[in-house]
Write a protein that holds these residues in place. Structure first.
Motif, short mmCIF file in Angstrom:
data_model
loop_
_atom_site.label_atom_id
_atom_site.label_comp_id
_atom_site.label_asym_id
_atom_site.label_seq_id
_atom_site.Cartn_x
_atom_site.Cartn_y
_atom_site.Cartn_z
N LYS A 50 -6.87 -3.20 -1.86
CA LYS A 50 -6.43 -2.12 -2.75
C LYS A 50 -6.63 -2.49 -4.21
O LYS A 50 -7.10 -1.68 -5.01
N TYR A 80 -9.06 -0.63 -6.96
CA TYR A 80 -8.64 -0.16 -8.28
C TYR A 80 -9.53 -0.74 -9.37
O TYR A 80 -9.81 -0.06 -10.38
N LEU A 83 -11.34 -0.98 1.06
CA LEU A 83 -10.14 -0.53 1.78
C LEU A 83 -10.35 -0.42 3.28
O LEU A 83 -9.43 0.00 4.00
N PRO A 137 -4.65 2.69 3.58
CA PRO A 137 -4.16 3.31 2.34
C PRO A 137 -3.58 4.70 2.61
O PRO A 137 -3.98 5.39 3.55
N THR A 138 -2.65 5.11 1.75
CA THR A 138 -2.05 6.44 1.85
C THR A 138 -2.86 7.43 1.03
O THR A 138 -3.75 7.05 0.24
N ARG A 188 -1.81 9.05 -1.41
CA ARG A 188 -1.50 8.84 -2.83
C ARG A 188 -2.46 7.82 -3.44
O ARG A 188 -2.86 7.94 -4.61
N THR A 189 -2.84 6.80 -2.64
CA THR A 189 -3.80 5.81 -3.13
C THR A 189 -5.14 6.46 -3.45
O THR A 189 -5.75 6.18 -4.49
N LEU A 247 -6.99 6.67 -7.05
CA LEU A 247 -8.34 6.13 -7.24
C LEU A 247 -9.29 7.19 -7.79
O LEU A 247 -10.13 6.91 -8.66
#
Length: 381
Positions: free
Chosen positions: A231, A235, A286, A291-292, A294-295, A299
């Motif tokens: 993650k 980012y 990922l 990852p959710t 929201r991630t 991004l």
């Protein structure tokens, strides 16, 4: 006062003596040394307003102004005489015609000529609420939407084997490699247009070096606390791509601000197609995580959102010098991301007993460069 301050005091004394007494050489320069840079030309209903910078070694005085080879009365604010690294505004009451080209020449007291060009006359946009919203929507179309669409490939990419995941990481390196070359080229082109006193091309290299070393130091500090997660790397990729997309926004905003709406529209379409592949690169670290949503939203905003800021800057306050610095910082950030992903490929290949530079990885890297090259054909600046 310490002993270490003595060399500094002597240096200040020597510079003072040279500046006050001179070098003893009395030869006059063969030709005057002057350099005026037209930073911006604003078009209003009343005429032209030029913002002029004196980037030469001495003060300069503007004696005459021509518009399309015709002498014209003008107003100077604050003065026709411009000190070193100082600026003045020149207002020219001129009834320009929309769509026509204009060349404005400035003649100094020493007879040197400097010029600025209006390729396509159009009223300069002002940052009102409507225009700010329009530029934000353009940046959203160019940055956030295509990056988000690219991230939608994540479920498909997760079906790959370990070897396939390695190939996806190599593909990401290819995508980023094309972006870093493109970013350097754009930055150096803008740096060459900047006033020479600001060393525009140098700013590109300085920005790239410092951003690369800063992110490398930050990465090493995080490694001491534990290995970087996928993650965090995603980012980083999104941040580096975001800086690149800020530059794309600069180009679009500057096109609309200069009245070249057709070029601006073409750039929007081209960059939107071009940026879809960036989402794939952001998603690649990922693949072994969960990852959710929201991630993914974060991004997409980090990777595409800077295009909105870039469109605002390009449309309202575009500056060649700052743009060159932004491009340099972006290039350095992308280089650091390539370094991090390269380490990931080597580490994962070592765990599985496979070579890091396999034919599969080489083909994937080549495919990444080819994809970016093909989509870049839709963009012409």
């Amino acid at each position: 006062m310490g002993v270490g301050s003595y060399p500094l005091l002597l240096l200040v004394l020597i510079i003072y003596l040279i500046s006050s007494l001179g070098t003893g050489i009395k030869d006059e320069p063969v030709a005057p040394i002057e350099a005026l840079n037209v930073q911006k030309i604003v078009l209003t209903d009343e005429g032209f307003t030029l913002k002029v910078l004196n980037s030469g070694p001495d003060e300069a005085t503007i004696s005459q102004v021509l518009v399309n080879d015709a002498f014209w009365n003008v107003e100077f604010h604050p003065s026709a005489t411009i000190g070193r690294l100082a600026q003045t505004e020149i207002f020219i009451p001129y009834g320009w015609v929309e769509g026509d080209p204009y060349e404005i020449k400035l003649i100094t007291a020493n007879g040197l000529i400097f010029s600025g060009e209006v390729a396509v006359a159009a009223k300069t946009p002002v940052p009102d609420g409507n225009r700010v919203a329009q530029y934000a929507l353009i940046g959203f179309y160019v940055g956030v939407i295509p990056v988000g669409l690219g991230l939608l490939w994540f479920p498909f990419l997760r079906r790959f084997s370990d070897r396939g995941m390695q190939a996806v990481l190599a593909l990401t390196v290819g995508l980023l490699f094309f972006l870093v070359i493109d970013t350097f080229e754009e930055g150096l082109e803008l740096g060459a247009e900047a006033p020479g006193v600001f060393q525009g091309t140098g700013l590109v290299w300085f920005g790239a070096l410092l951003s690369f070393l800063f992110l490398l130091a930050l990465d090493q500090a995080n490694e001491r606390k534990g290995s970087a997660s996928g993650k965090k790397i995603a980012y980083k990729i999104a941040g580096g791509i975001g800086l690149h997309n800020l530059g794309e926004g600069l180009a679009i905003g500057a096109a609309f601000a200069s009245g070249e709406a057709a070029l601006g529209t073409f750039l929007i379409i081209g960059f939107t197609l071009h940026n879809i592949t960036e989402g794939i690169g952001i998603a690649s670290p990922l693949l072994k995580e969960r990852p959710t949503w929201r991630t993914f939203l974060a991004l997409a905003a980090l990777g595409g959102g800077p295009a909105i800021v870039g469109t605002w800057i390009g449309g309202f306050v575009f500056n060649d010098t700052l743009a060159a610095l932004f491009f340099g910082i972006g290039a350095g950030a992308i280089l650091q991301v390539i370094y991090v992903i390269g380490k990931m490929i080597v580490r994962e290949a070592g765990k599985n007993g496979r070579p890091a530079v396999s034919w599969t990885n080489f083909a994937s890297l080549t495919l990444g460069i080819a994809l970016m090259y093909a989509t870049a054909l839709f963009v012409s600046i």
